[in-house]
Design a protein around this motif. Sequence first.
Motif, PDB file in Angstrom:
ATOM      1  N   LYS A   9     -10.523  62.177 -11.195  1.00 31.03           N
ATOM      2  CA  LYS A   9     -10.548  62.763 -12.772  1.00 31.03           C
ATOM      3  C   LYS A   9      -8.494  62.355 -12.868  1.00 31.03           C
ATOM      4  CE  LYS A   9      -9.823  66.910 -14.922  1.00 31.03           C
ATOM      5  NZ  LYS A   9      -9.996  68.056 -15.172  1.00 31.03           N
ATOM      6  N   ASP A  10      -7.749  62.600 -10.927  1.00 30.95           N
ATOM      7  CA  ASP A  10      -6.514  62.482 -10.826  1.00 30.95           C
ATOM      8  C   ASP A  10      -5.954  61.345 -11.816  1.00 30.95           C
ATOM      9  OD1 ASP A  10      -8.030  61.755  -8.935  1.00 30.95           O
ATOM     10  OD2 ASP A  10      -5.947  62.150  -7.535  1.00 30.95           O
ATOM     11  N   TYR A  11      -6.972  59.793 -12.192  1.00 28.64           N
ATOM     12  CA  TYR A  11      -6.444  58.943 -12.262  1.00 28.64           C
ATOM     13  C   TYR A  11      -6.405  58.741 -14.087  1.00 28.64           C
ATOM     14  CZ  TYR A  11      -5.733  56.562  -7.999  1.00 28.64           C
ATOM     15  OH  TYR A  11      -5.267  56.025  -6.417  1.00 28.64           O
ATOM     16  N   ALA A  16      -4.159  55.789 -18.956  1.00 25.29           N
ATOM     17  CA  ALA A  16      -3.991  56.365 -20.614  1.00 25.29           C
ATOM     18  C   ALA A  16      -2.794  55.412 -20.938  1.00 25.29           C
ATOM     19  CB  ALA A  16      -4.182  57.702 -20.477  1.00 25.29           C
ATOM     20  N   VAL A  17      -1.986  55.359 -19.815  1.00 25.07           N
ATOM     21  CA  VAL A  17      -1.426  54.493 -19.915  1.00 25.07           C
ATOM     22  C   VAL A  17      -1.344  52.505 -19.938  1.00 25.07           C
ATOM     23  CG1 VAL A  17       1.890  53.954 -18.710  1.00 25.07           C
ATOM     24  CG2 VAL A  17       0.714  56.072 -19.274  1.00 25.07           C
ATOM     25  N   TYR A  47      -7.275  63.587 -21.689  1.00 22.95           N
ATOM     26  CA  TYR A  47      -8.220  64.546 -21.419  1.00 22.95           C
ATOM     27  C   TYR A  47      -9.322  63.370 -22.033  1.00 22.95           C
ATOM     28  CZ  TYR A  47     -11.726  67.430 -24.510  1.00 22.95           C
ATOM     29  OH  TYR A  47     -12.835  67.692 -24.582  1.00 22.95           O
ATOM     30  N   HIS A  48      -9.137  62.294 -22.989  1.00 26.35           N
ATOM     31  CA  HIS A  48      -9.648  61.440 -23.957  1.00 26.35           C
ATOM     32  C   HIS A  48     -10.322  60.264 -22.911  1.00 26.35           C
ATOM     33  CE1 HIS A  48     -10.736  57.625 -26.052  1.00 26.35           C
ATOM     34  NE2 HIS A  48     -10.906  56.803 -25.438  1.00 26.35           N
ATOM     35  N   TRP A  49      -8.988  59.696 -22.079  1.00 24.91           N
ATOM     36  CA  TRP A  49     -10.090  59.071 -21.216  1.00 24.91           C
ATOM     37  C   TRP A  49     -11.130  59.914 -20.017  1.00 24.91           C
ATOM     38  CZ3 TRP A  49     -10.407  54.119 -21.658  1.00 24.91           C
ATOM     39  CH2 TRP A  49      -9.312  53.257 -22.194  1.00 24.91           C
ATOM     40  N   LYS A  51     -12.806  62.248 -20.492  1.00 25.26           N
ATOM     41  CA  LYS A  51     -14.028  61.739 -20.927  1.00 25.26           C
ATOM     42  C   LYS A  51     -15.125  60.875 -21.216  1.00 25.26           C
ATOM     43  CE  LYS A  51     -16.657  64.760 -24.870  1.00 25.26           C
ATOM     44  NZ  LYS A  51     -16.020  64.784 -26.194  1.00 25.26           N
ATOM     45  N   ARG A  52     -14.308  59.898 -21.739  1.00 24.48           N
ATOM     46  CA  ARG A  52     -14.961  58.969 -21.738  1.00 24.48           C
ATOM     47  C   ARG A  52     -14.682  58.029 -20.822  1.00 24.48           C
ATOM     48  NH1 ARG A  52     -11.628  53.713 -24.778  1.00 24.48           N
ATOM     49  NH2 ARG A  52     -13.302  52.193 -24.780  1.00 24.48           N
ATOM     50  N   LEU A  53     -14.312  58.169 -19.634  1.00 24.50           N
ATOM     51  CA  LEU A  53     -14.817  57.792 -18.215  1.00 24.50           C
ATOM     52  C   LEU A  53     -15.950  58.131 -16.989  1.00 24.50           C
ATOM     53  CD1 LEU A  53     -11.592  56.216 -17.023  1.00 24.50           C
ATOM     54  CD2 LEU A  53     -13.528  54.498 -18.789  1.00 24.50           C
ATOM     55  N   SER A  54     -15.713  59.461 -17.630  1.00 29.37           N
ATOM     56  CA  SER A  54     -16.898  60.837 -16.780  1.00 29.37           C
ATOM     57  C   SER A  54     -17.952  60.107 -17.639  1.00 29.37           C
ATOM     58  CB  SER A  54     -15.998  61.584 -16.653  1.00 29.37           C
ATOM     59  OG  SER A  54     -16.364  62.566 -17.808  1.00 29.37           O
ATOM     60  N   GLN A  55     -18.094  59.662 -18.272  1.00 32.29           N
ATOM     61  CA  GLN A  55     -19.810  59.569 -19.031  1.00 32.29           C
ATOM     62  C   GLN A  55     -20.721  58.202 -18.876  1.00 32.29           C
ATOM     63  OE1 GLN A  55     -18.739  61.283 -22.933  1.00 32.29           O
ATOM     64  NE2 GLN A  55     -18.684  63.260 -22.190  1.00 32.29           N
ATOM     65  N   SER A  56     -20.114  57.935 -18.008  1.00 33.48           N
ATOM     66  CA  SER A  56     -20.364  56.314 -17.735  1.00 33.48           C
ATOM     67  C   SER A  56     -19.644  56.112 -16.213  1.00 33.48           C
ATOM     68  CB  SER A  56     -19.251  55.175 -18.809  1.00 33.48           C
ATOM     69  OG  SER A  56     -17.853  55.880 -18.641  1.00 33.48           O
ATOM     70  N   LYS A  57     -20.414  54.535 -15.815  1.00 30.14           N
ATOM     71  CA  LYS A  57     -20.137  54.240 -14.797  1.00 30.14           C
ATOM     72  C   LYS A  57     -19.380  54.052 -14.020  1.00 30.14           C
ATOM     73  CE  LYS A  57     -21.764  54.314 -10.294  1.00 30.14           C
ATOM     74  NZ  LYS A  57     -21.664  55.095  -9.364  1.00 30.14           N
ATOM     75  N   THR A  58     -18.319  53.844 -14.122  1.00 31.88           N
ATOM     76  CA  THR A  58     -16.747  53.901 -13.722  1.00 31.88           C
ATOM     77  C   THR A  58     -15.932  53.040 -12.003  1.00 31.88           C
ATOM     78  OG1 THR A  58     -16.006  54.822 -16.156  1.00 31.88           O
ATOM     79  CG2 THR A  58     -13.669  54.280 -14.483  1.00 31.88           C
ATOM     80  N   TRP A  59     -15.055  52.226 -12.033  1.00 26.71           N
ATOM     81  CA  TRP A  59     -14.319  51.870 -11.226  1.00 26.71           C
ATOM     82  C   TRP A  59     -13.277  52.130 -11.531  1.00 26.71           C
ATOM     83  CZ3 TRP A  59     -19.584  50.047 -12.219  1.00 26.71           C
ATOM     84  CH2 TRP A  59     -20.448  50.909 -11.368  1.00 26.71           C
TER      85      TRP A  59
END
Length: 168
Positions: A9-11, A16-17, A47-49, A51-59
């Motif tokens: 989350k801290d990323y 976003a940038v 917040y957008h990113w 929410k989007r990334l925490s609802q999927s598998k992300t690296w």
Amino acid sequence: MYKLIPYQKDYAADIAVLSHLAIRNIADDQYSVEETSAWSFAPRSSYHWHKRLSQSKTWLMIDERIEYAGKPVCCGFINIETGFASKGYIDSLYVHPDYQGQGIAKRLYLAIEEWALAQGYPSLLVDASKLSKPLFESQGFKLRHRSYQEKRAVIIMGYYMEKTLSQS
């Protein structure tokens, strides 16, 4: 040097940038200034990113040589949908402009494919941009059809592609 880590989350603000810069720095021979401006008018919120990334598998790919705000710099990310309807859809793949051309996108993709194979996914899907299409083709994706997205009243063309995964 570069390290692949799960999303944290801290990323979210960095992502976003990063995504905004990656889009806005696409060469004019790929997408026009009008198209890249419509695609990313300004960075989306953290917040957008998140929410989007925490609802999927992300690296994330981080550069351990450089720190910003007390953590290694994120130089790229990829995420794959894991929900029933969109399972196996690669939602995002972005690499910071300063890190492009160093194999980071390929390394991120290979992590997704390895994970998807381990999960038993039969295939992967992606709506590739003109810029990312060659990467996906080199990894065995086949074009299903051209795709079109409307953003801020501008039509942006892409390529809906699929790769069948072999379970061996």
